[in-house]
Design an enzyme around this catalytic site. Structure first.
Site, short mmCIF file in Angstrom:
data_model
loop_
_atom_site.label_atom_id
_atom_site.label_comp_id
_atom_site.label_asym_id
_atom_site.label_seq_id
_atom_site.Cartn_x
_atom_site.Cartn_y
_atom_site.Cartn_z
N GLN A 106 -8.39 3.28 1.78
CA GLN A 106 -8.21 2.02 2.53
C GLN A 106 -7.93 2.33 4.01
O GLN A 106 -8.48 1.67 4.89
CB GLN A 106 -7.06 1.24 1.91
N HIS B 125 8.43 -3.05 -2.34
CA HIS B 125 9.27 -1.95 -2.80
C HIS B 125 9.53 -1.01 -1.62
O HIS B 125 9.12 -1.30 -0.49
CB HIS B 125 8.60 -1.23 -3.99
N SER C 250 4.49 1.68 -6.47
CA SER C 250 3.40 0.71 -6.48
C SER C 250 3.92 -0.56 -7.14
O SER C 250 4.74 -0.50 -8.07
CB SER C 250 2.23 1.26 -7.30
N SER C 251 3.44 -1.70 -6.65
CA SER C 251 3.85 -2.96 -7.27
C SER C 251 3.44 -2.99 -8.74
O SER C 251 4.10 -3.61 -9.57
CB SER C 251 3.19 -4.13 -6.53
N ARG C 252 2.36 -2.30 -9.07
CA ARG C 252 1.87 -2.30 -10.45
C ARG C 252 2.80 -1.51 -11.39
O ARG C 252 2.71 -1.67 -12.60
CB ARG C 252 0.46 -1.73 -10.51
N GLN D 191 -0.54 5.82 3.21
CA GLN D 191 -1.47 6.89 2.84
C GLN D 191 -1.70 6.91 1.33
O GLN D 191 -2.61 7.57 0.84
CB GLN D 191 -0.87 8.21 3.35
N LYS D 192 -0.89 6.18 0.59
CA LYS D 192 -1.13 6.09 -0.85
C LYS D 192 -2.53 5.55 -1.10
O LYS D 192 -3.23 5.98 -2.01
CB LYS D 192 -0.10 5.17 -1.50
N ASP D 193 -2.94 4.59 -0.26
CA ASP D 193 -4.30 4.05 -0.34
C ASP D 193 -5.12 4.72 0.75
O ASP D 193 -5.52 4.08 1.74
CB ASP D 193 -4.26 2.53 -0.17
N HIS E 39 6.60 -0.20 0.77
CA HIS E 39 6.37 -1.21 1.80
C HIS E 39 7.45 -1.11 2.87
O HIS E 39 7.18 -1.22 4.07
CB HIS E 39 6.41 -2.62 1.19
P1 AMP Z 1 -0.08 -3.41 -1.33
O1 AMP Z 1 0.96 -4.48 -1.29
O2 AMP Z 1 -0.04 -2.57 -2.57
O3 AMP Z 1 -1.45 -3.90 -0.95
O4 AMP Z 1 0.34 -2.40 -0.17
C1 AMP Z 1 0.55 -2.82 1.13
C2 AMP Z 1 0.65 -1.61 2.02
O5 AMP Z 1 1.73 -0.79 1.59
C3 AMP Z 1 -0.63 -0.73 1.96
O6 AMP Z 1 -0.91 -0.24 3.25
C4 AMP Z 1 -0.22 0.36 1.03
O7 AMP Z 1 -0.92 1.57 1.23
C5 AMP Z 1 1.25 0.52 1.37
N1 AMP Z 1 1.95 1.14 0.26
C6 AMP Z 1 1.99 0.74 -1.03
N2 AMP Z 1 2.67 1.61 -1.79
C7 AMP Z 1 3.08 2.60 -0.95
C8 AMP Z 1 3.82 3.81 -1.13
N3 AMP Z 1 4.29 4.17 -2.31
N4 AMP Z 1 4.06 4.56 -0.05
C9 AMP Z 1 3.58 4.21 1.18
N5 AMP Z 1 2.86 3.09 1.40
C10 AMP Z 1 2.62 2.31 0.35
#
Ligand code: AMP
Length: 291
Positions: A161, A36, A193-195, A156-158, A39
């Site tokens: 992490q 999204h 978020s993917s969720r 920074q959302k995570d 990413h």
């Molecule tokens: P994920 O696919 O959810 O594991 O996320 C992959 C990367 O994208 C991780 O570093 C997340 O923190 C980042 N990410 C996911 N959602 C967002 C968001 N809304 N804003 C910024 N970074 C994000």
């Protein structure tokens, strides 16, 4: 043209061909796919800074505990590829679990695992999801070793992490710069978020209230309330009218160490996780005193 690789040796051949062209600056964006705009904001940073941008797409089984949403996690490789193609990503690395963890990968007692410091992982998401950050740290270490990028981009959302990975890179002397990128939100303020794909229409209306509750605390903070308990109480009061949202955790922590702080002298991260139905959503806001 975005290249797709599922095998490490194919990816290595591709990276060698880039090196041969003196295109040495590589950026890696590790993801679990269902891409999204969040990413994409990380991808854009790499495209601006690096000569080669690699997006990994891998739903990492070892960072999910039994009973979590590993099976339900959205998978849409074709759509993700189209998005990467449109953005100008050089290569997508989408391996399967066996390629990453080898034969018998299910039996983690047979494998080397990376255990980040307990102080960072036993709070917030780590407390709610035991073993999660061992899975994340192990996978990220492997991806960094496979790709050997100069830069790796995380959201920074995570925030926890990011802290885990920065400490991993420092403690293990990994030759990579970790770049933390701001949270991308939709127009209503909901952190992408993917969720979010799993949210019903009714849940979508409620979900932006998570960020609104953090903003309510932020405005009180700006008006000189620095006490963590008071700031958390603002969020709790705000969410009290929304019984659909079940609090998992809510805490003010040091933004680097993730340790709980009782009041904010310089800066504090107000971090939250809530359940909306079965879907667990996280968000945070950085509260910083003007100098
Ligand atoms: P994920 O696919 O959810 O594991 O996320 C992959 C990367 O994208 C991780 O570093 C997340 O923190 C980042 N990410 C996911 N959602 C967002 C968001 N809304 N804003 C910024 N970074 C994000």
């Amino acid at each position: 043209m975005t290249q797709l690789f599922s095998k490490i040796n194919q990816l290595h051949e591709f990276l060698a061909s880039r090196q041969a062209l003196s295109l040495t600056a590589t950026g890696l964006i590790p993801t679990m796919g269902a891409l999204h705009q969040g990413h994409l904001s990380l991808i854009q940073r790499s495209l601006a800074q690096d000569q080669t941008t690699i997006v990994s797409i891998f739903v990492n089984p070892i960072q999910f505990a039994p009973g979590e949403d590993f099976e339900r996690y959205p998978r849409q490789l074709e759509q993700d590829l189209a998005l990467c193609q449109q953005a100008g990503v050089d290569a997508v690395f989408a391996p399967d679990a066996q390629e990453i963890f080898g034969e018998n990968w299910v039996d983690s007692s047979q494998k080397t695992l990376i255990h980040p410091p307990a102080a960072i992982t036993e709070v917030l998401c780590g407390r709610s999801r035991p073993g999660h950050f061992v899975g994340v740290a192990t996978l990220v270490t492997k991806l960094l070793n496979i790709v050997q990028p100069q830069h790796a981009y995380f959201g920074q959302k995570d925030a926890q992490q990011v802290a885990v990975i920065k400490s991993l890179v420092k403690d293990l002397n990994l030759p990579v710069e970790i770049i933390s990128c701001p949270i991308a939100r939709d127009k209503q303020g909901l952190a992408l978020s993917s969720r979010n794909q799993h949210l019903t229409e009714a849940q979508r209306i409620v979900a932006p209230q998570i960020f609104a509750s953090l903003q309510a605390a932020q405005s009180v903070f700006i008006n000189d309330q620095k006490d963590s308990d008071c700031l958390c109480q603002i969020v709790i009061n705000y969410l009290a009218n929304l019984p659909e949202l079940k609090l998992d955790y809510l805490q003010v922590v040091d933004p680097h160490t993730m340790q709980s702080i009782s009041s904010i002298a310089h800066s504090g991260l107000l971090a939250i996780a809530v359940y909306l139905g079965k879907i667990r959503l996280i968000d945070n806001i950085l509260l910083t005193n003007q100098i």
